[in-house]
Write a protein that holds these residues in place. Structure first.
Motif, PDB file in Angstrom:
ATOM      1  N   ALA A  28      39.011  12.428  57.525  1.00  0.00           N
ATOM      2  CA  ALA A  28      37.571  12.319  57.295  1.00  0.00           C
ATOM      3  C   ALA A  28      36.935  11.336  58.262  1.00  0.00           C
ATOM      4  N   THR A  29      37.753  10.515  58.912  1.00  0.00           N
ATOM      5  CA  THR A  29      37.229   9.539  59.859  1.00  0.00           C
ATOM      6  C   THR A  29      37.031  10.221  61.207  1.00  0.00           C
ATOM      7  N   LEU A  30      35.805  10.144  61.714  1.00  0.00           N
ATOM      8  CA  LEU A  30      35.467  10.958  62.895  1.00  0.00           C
ATOM      9  C   LEU A  30      36.418  10.727  64.061  1.00  0.00           C
ATOM     10  N   SER A  31      36.633   9.465  64.420  1.00  0.00           N
ATOM     11  CA  SER A  31      37.381   9.217  65.651  1.00  0.00           C
ATOM     12  C   SER A  31      38.836   9.646  65.511  1.00  0.00           C
ATOM     13  N   THR A  32      39.469   9.360  64.363  1.00  0.00           N
ATOM     14  CA  THR A  32      40.861   9.776  64.225  1.00  0.00           C
ATOM     15  C   THR A  32      40.964  11.299  64.102  1.00  0.00           C
ATOM     16  N   ASP A  33      39.937  11.910  63.523  1.00  0.00           N
ATOM     17  CA  ASP A  33      40.025  13.364  63.377  1.00  0.00           C
ATOM     18  C   ASP A  33      40.021  14.069  64.732  1.00  0.00           C
ATOM     19  N   ILE A  34      39.290  13.516  65.704  1.00  0.00           N
ATOM     20  CA  ILE A  34      39.289  14.140  67.038  1.00  0.00           C
ATOM     21  C   ILE A  34      40.729  14.200  67.546  1.00  0.00           C
ATOM     22  N   HIS A  35      41.477  13.137  67.292  1.00  0.00           N
ATOM     23  CA  HIS A  35      42.871  13.096  67.738  1.00  0.00           C
ATOM     24  C   HIS A  35      43.760  14.025  66.906  1.00  0.00           C
ATOM     25  N   LEU A  36      43.536  14.051  65.597  1.00  0.00           N
ATOM     26  CA  LEU A  36      44.466  14.757  64.715  1.00  0.00           C
ATOM     27  C   LEU A  36      44.082  16.217  64.468  1.00  0.00           C
ATOM     28  N   HIS A  37      42.870  16.591  64.846  1.00  0.00           N
ATOM     29  CA  HIS A  37      42.379  17.938  64.552  1.00  0.00           C
ATOM     30  C   HIS A  37      43.336  19.000  65.098  1.00  0.00           C
ATOM     31  N   ASP A  38      43.620  20.017  64.241  1.00  0.00           N
ATOM     32  CA  ASP A  38      44.488  21.121  64.656  1.00  0.00           C
ATOM     33  C   ASP A  38      45.890  20.686  65.074  1.00  0.00           C
ATOM     34  N   THR A  39      46.360  19.570  64.524  1.00  0.00           N
ATOM     35  CA  THR A  39      47.758  19.201  64.752  1.00  0.00           C
ATOM     36  C   THR A  39      48.522  19.389  63.448  1.00  0.00           C
ATOM     37  N   TYR A  40      49.832  19.147  63.521  1.00  0.00           N
ATOM     38  CA  TYR A  40      50.646  19.253  62.313  1.00  0.00           C
ATOM     39  C   TYR A  40      50.293  18.194  61.274  1.00  0.00           C
ATOM     40  N   PHE A  41      49.551  17.146  61.685  1.00  0.00           N
ATOM     41  CA  PHE A  41      49.095  16.171  60.701  1.00  0.00           C
ATOM     42  C   PHE A  41      48.232  16.871  59.647  1.00  0.00           C
ATOM     43  N   VAL A  42      47.359  17.764  60.118  1.00  0.00           N
ATOM     44  CA  VAL A  42      46.497  18.508  59.188  1.00  0.00           C
ATOM     45  C   VAL A  42      47.349  19.417  58.307  1.00  0.00           C
ATOM     46  N   VAL A  43      48.318  20.078  58.921  1.00  0.00           N
ATOM     47  CA  VAL A  43      49.184  20.977  58.153  1.00  0.00           C
ATOM     48  C   VAL A  43      49.896  20.196  57.040  1.00  0.00           C
ATOM     49  N   ALA A  44      50.453  19.032  57.412  1.00  0.00           N
ATOM     50  CA  ALA A  44      51.159  18.230  56.407  1.00  0.00           C
ATOM     51  C   ALA A  44      50.198  17.759  55.323  1.00  0.00           C
ATOM     52  N   HIS A  45      48.990  17.317  55.743  1.00  0.00           N
ATOM     53  CA  HIS A  45      48.010  16.826  54.764  1.00  0.00           C
ATOM     54  C   HIS A  45      47.688  17.903  53.729  1.00  0.00           C
ATOM     55  N   PHE A  46      47.335  19.090  54.192  1.00  0.00           N
ATOM     56  CA  PHE A  46      46.885  20.054  53.173  1.00  0.00           C
ATOM     57  C   PHE A  46      48.052  20.623  52.377  1.00  0.00           C
ATOM     58  N   HIS A  47      49.267  20.584  52.942  1.00  0.00           N
ATOM     59  CA  HIS A  47      50.389  20.989  52.099  1.00  0.00           C
ATOM     60  C   HIS A  47      50.666  19.943  51.017  1.00  0.00           C
ATOM     61  N   PHE A  48      50.480  18.676  51.341  1.00  0.00           N
ATOM     62  CA  PHE A  48      50.653  17.657  50.304  1.00  0.00           C
ATOM     63  C   PHE A  48      49.668  17.875  49.158  1.00  0.00           C
ATOM     64  N   VAL A  49      48.443  18.312  49.497  1.00  0.00           N
ATOM     65  CA  VAL A  49      47.458  18.498  48.440  1.00  0.00           C
ATOM     66  C   VAL A  49      47.660  19.838  47.730  1.00  0.00           C
ATOM     67  N   MET A  50      47.846  20.901  48.524  1.00  0.00           N
ATOM     68  CA  MET A  50      47.902  22.229  47.898  1.00  0.00           C
ATOM     69  C   MET A  50      49.254  22.495  47.244  1.00  0.00           C
ATOM     70  N   VAL A  51      50.322  22.153  47.928  1.00  0.00           N
ATOM     71  CA  VAL A  51      51.642  22.412  47.347  1.00  0.00           C
ATOM     72  C   VAL A  51      52.085  21.199  46.528  1.00  0.00           C
ATOM     73  N   GLY A  52      52.094  20.039  47.192  1.00  0.00           N
ATOM     74  CA  GLY A  52      52.591  18.848  46.517  1.00  0.00           C
ATOM     75  C   GLY A  52      51.812  18.531  45.263  1.00  0.00           C
ATOM     76  N   SER A  53      50.490  18.727  45.297  1.00  0.00           N
ATOM     77  CA  SER A  53      49.700  18.388  44.117  1.00  0.00           C
ATOM     78  C   SER A  53      49.422  19.611  43.261  1.00  0.00           C
ATOM     79  N   ALA A  54      48.801  20.654  43.841  1.00  0.00           N
ATOM     80  CA  ALA A  54      48.388  21.790  43.011  1.00  0.00           C
ATOM     81  C   ALA A  54      49.596  22.578  42.508  1.00  0.00           C
ATOM     82  N   LEU A  55      50.529  22.909  43.402  1.00  0.00           N
ATOM     83  CA  LEU A  55      51.652  23.743  42.975  1.00  0.00           C
ATOM     84  C   LEU A  55      52.595  22.984  42.042  1.00  0.00           C
ATOM     85  N   PHE A  56      52.844  21.709  42.332  1.00  0.00           N
ATOM     86  CA  PHE A  56      53.701  20.932  41.433  1.00  0.00           C
ATOM     87  C   PHE A  56      53.038  20.787  40.062  1.00  0.00           C
TER      88      PHE A  56
END
Lengths: 568, 243
Positions: free
Chosen positions: A374-402
């Motif tokens: 959500a932080t603009l400057s770090t997002d420019i760096h992390l956008h479309d990297t595996y950091f995003v993939v890991a983040h949303f899997h933690f929320v969707m799988v790690g949190s919602a699916l668990f």
């Protein structure tokens, strides 16, 4: 009903045959069918995930001969993995499967407000799932689950069938949400004010608001993609004067709130689990209830944080960034309240509770890494990297699916009247937890080092991360299969479930397991849903019974009129 | 006149009626969100290309649009009257009002069909359509579109100088027609559904299904119809009356 007094009749055995299931109006049967469909979809999506991880086991050095999957196949597999897991698994998982089963029972009602629309919702789910399968068979889909224009309007794959499938699934979701809102408004029993509802219902209510308001927007945006492909209407096509960023806005106007369609009901399940397995009144009831609504409201005003690099105005990006941080507040309120609920409770580590405790860790990581994005400057760096993939899997799988798994284990005895074995359940949970962290923590690291998502190949420097991640995925897969096998084995060898195995005070436990065809033989009186003193442990049935049973029905506690009057 | 049937999961007829009505209102909310996508697209493009929209709007026939507005207003009135008749148990009035509603809706669709076919023949379409005169690349415009159709006097092409038009403007006019056809098309689909609903109500009314204690279906059908009408009330000025 004539058969209401026959104790051997329940919703599972009252009618037999495939038609009695597919044509049923009973919310419990619809919920159970949803659950099996979701598990089947999850297996399909999981196989695709394993194939993706197999491809990423080692770099291909740009050489297709070294690859497990061809480039095009890889593109189709990650797209379908995303589309299936989101539209067929996580979005309907808790609301449509568990919510359908539990919601009317928690209200002491016989069914949802519109049983026919509920059945239609399930049939639409089947049609939508079939359409997605048809799209696989007729050319596949390689747009990513996001369907971004103009690629989605120009690629040769069968986008039209797929978007139509997603459109139909959207209506399935809308009808579930509509049903829940009306049911909660109009069918609460006497004595159950808004603040005497179990928190799972608050969570479902907030979820439903998002479903009815956001889903139509996705539906029409996807239809415009189809219209564009079929007839050349250029609303998103820059060649014809259209604006592809407009599609991104419309897409994320739904798809960001959709993230909360996944996580809000999950939080509702957790609220039930933490109170029950701590044998203590939930801490901060009103805060948890209001935070669900707050999250639902915030969800509509943060979609632009998916588009920081899309070329939207910088002012918009700054505002969206600031608003996104605000979502952390209600989310943290919930976590703190769960932790406080456990404090000085008598915590028992049954399988659902282990999943719930896992989610505190996984959601903590998933939520906090969201702040980086959500932080603009770090997002420019992390956008479309595996950091995003890991983040949303933690929320969707790690949190919602668990949380879904927590809920399935929690309500399994009520659904099928049998107890699964605790120890295999606990171990399966632990294996899944270890496997999950092993899969996705390396992806955070690979992402911060710049590994882009959705690529078929990668630089050899990322190989160690990907090796660990693939090993983790196998362990996670084993854990999930183990949990499923353990649940299925209960049909053969599980002991008969008591009406209230965990000692919860919400109404769905005040009726036999499995539930009678019309849920309750006798309308239950309403007490505090988290007053654990209403029930006591009974060794002879290894379950809980009301401290003071109602004279007309031994499953129901006697609630004093005075107790009903306090608080609204 | 029949009594309302109480479904097994409700306590009372009032609860059942309130529930159905709330459900309908929420459904209408989703409908509004559904249309909102195109209204947003309209707003975005109109804000950024006001000239193109003003120019393109001239091609729409205001008289036909106004006629359709009147038809829908009248039909909304008869739909509301139908509800009143159902509440009072007046079978004849109910059926007559439903019939007028259906006739008005069919009239609306007739006029809409006339407008669509006219636009198709004149090539007043979105930029990606085969017959469009608003293609960004003039070389792609079909020759017959440049000279109008047989027997049709002065073509739109000549009267509005499309050939010498700035290509960027032409693209935006194409977008206007894209939005015009999507919005009115989606609305048209809703009108067709409404006709189906009204005919179903008419059939049920003829079989004495409705009465003072049982008018939920008429009430909900009319609510839906009012929304369809209301959306047109917004579409008419936004598309036809830009100046």
């Amino acid at each position: 009903m004539t058969h209401a007094h026959d104790p051997s009749l329940n919703y599972l055995n009252c009618r037999k045959g495939l038609r009695s299931w597919l044509g049923t109006l009973d919310h419990k049967r619809i919920g159970v069918m949803y659950m099996w469909s979701i598990i089947a979809s999850m297996i399909l999506g999981g196989i695709l995930a394993m194939l993706i991880r197999a491809e990423l086991w080692a770099p291909n050095n740009g050489d297709p001969a070294q690859a497990v999957l061809s480039q095009d196949t890889y593109n189709q597999f990650f797209t379908l993995h995303g589309a299936i897991m989101i539209f067929l698994v996580i979005i309907p998982s808790i609301p449509a499967a568990l919510g359908n089963f539990v919601l009317p029972m928690m209200l002491g009602a016989k069914d949802v407000a519109f049983p026919r629309i509920n059945r239609l919702s399930y049939h639409l789910y089947l049609i939508g799932a079939a359409l997605l399968v048809v799209s696989i068979l007729t050319g596949g889909l390689d747009t990513g689950w996001t369907f971004y224009a103009p690629y989605s309007t120009t690629t040769e794959t069968s986008v039209v069938v797929a978007v139509f499938g997603a459109f139909v699934l959207g209506f399935s979701s809308i009808f579930t949400g509509l049903n829940f809102i009306v049911t909660i408004h109009k069918m609460r029993p006497p004595g159950m004010g808004w603040f005497k509802m179990p928190l799972f219902l608050w969570a479902l209510y907030a979820t439903s608001i998002i479903q009815i308001l956001a889903t139509p927007v996705l539906g029409l945006a996807l239809m415009l993609i189809a219209v564009e492909r079929i007839m050349g209407v250029g609303i998103f096509n820059p060649e014809l004067g259209g604006d592809p960023v407009l599609f991104q806005h419309l897409f994320w106007f739904y798809s960001h709130p959709a993230v909360y369609v996944m996580i809000l009901p999950a939080m509702g399940v957790l609220s039930e689990c933490f109170a029950t397995f701590s044998r203590k009144h939930i801490f901060g009831y009103r805060f948890i209830a209001y935070s669900s609504i707050a999250i639902a409201i915030f969800s509509f005003i943060v979609w632009g944080h998916h588009m920081f690099v899309s070329g939207q105005s910088q002012l918009a990006s700054v505002i969206f960034s600031a608003l996104t941080f605000s979502v952390a507040i209600p989310s943290a309120i919930k976590v703190f309240n769960w932790v406080a609920t456990m404090y000085k409770g008598s915590v028992s580590l049954d399988t659902p509770m282990l999943y719930a405790l896992s989610v505190i860790w996984l959601f903590g990581i998933g939520g906090l890494t969201g702040l980086f994005l959500a932080t603009l400057s770090t997002d420019i760096h992390l956008h479309d990297t595996y950091f995003v993939v890991a983040h949303f899997h933690f929320v969707m799988v790690g949190s919602a699916l668990f949380s879904f798994l927590a809920g399935v284990h929690y309500w399994w005895p009520k659904m099928f009247g049998v107890m699964y074995r605790e120890w295999p359940g606990r171990i399966a949970c632990a294996v899944s937890f270890v496997g999950f962290n092993l899969t996705f923590i390396p992806q955070f690291l690979a992402g911060t080092h710049g590994m882009p998502r959705r690529y078929w190949d990668y630089h050899p420097m990322y190989e160690p991360y990907n090796k660990v991640s693939t090993i983790g995925a196998v362990i996670l897969g084993l854990g999930l299969v183990w949990a499923l096998v353990n649940l299925l084995r209960s049909f053969g060898s599980g002991r008969q479930a008591p009406a209230n195995p965990w000692g919860a005070a919400t109404l769905e436990w005040m009726t036999p397991s499995p539930a009678p065809p019309h849920n309750f033989d006798f309308a239950p009186a309403v007490g505090d849903p988290y007053d654990m003193d209403l029930v006591r442990y009974d060794e002879s049935i290894d379950g809980y019974v009301p401290v003071r049973p109602h004279p007309d029905d031994p499953h129901i506690p006697l609630v004093e009129p005075a107790e009903q009057e306090d608080e609204q | 006149m029949s009594q309302a049937k109480l479904a097994h999961h409700f306590e009372s007829v009032e609860q059942q009626f309130d529930t159905a009505k709330l459900g309908m209102w929420i459904f209408l909310l989703t409908e509004i969100m559904f249309f909102s996508v195109l209204f947003v697209a309209y707003t975005v493009y109109r804000a950024s290309h006001a000239d193109a929209f003003q120019y393109a709007s001239q091609f729409l026939d205001t008289n036909l649009g106004a006629a359709n507005t009147l038809l829908l207003l009248l039909s909304s009135f008869t739909a509301a009257w139908a509800v009143r008749c159902a509440q009072l148990g007046q079978k004849r009035g109910l059926m007559l009002n439903l019939l007028v509603t259906v006739v008005c809706a069919l009239g609306f669709m007739g006029i809409k069909y006339h407008e669509y076919s006219h636009k198709y023949h004149e090539g007043l379409l979105w930029g990606g359509a085969r017959h469009s005169i608003f293609k960004a690349d003039p070389a792609q415009v079909l020759p017959e579109m440049k000279h109008g159709h047989e027997g049709g006097g002065e073509s739109v092409w000549e009267s509005h100088h499309v050939e010498t038009m700035d290509p960027a403007l032409k693209k935006q006019v194409g977008i206007f027609f894209g939005i015009y056809f999507c919005l009115t098309g989606l609305h048209g689909i809703h009108v067709l559904v409404g006709i189906g609903v009204m005919l179903w109500l008419l059939w049920r009314a003829s079989r004495d299904h409705f009465g003072p204690d049982n008018f939920t279906a008429v009430d909900l059908g009319a609510l839906y119809w009012h929304l369809v009408d209301l959306i047109w009330i917004f579409l008419f000025p936004l598309l036809y009356l830009i100046s």
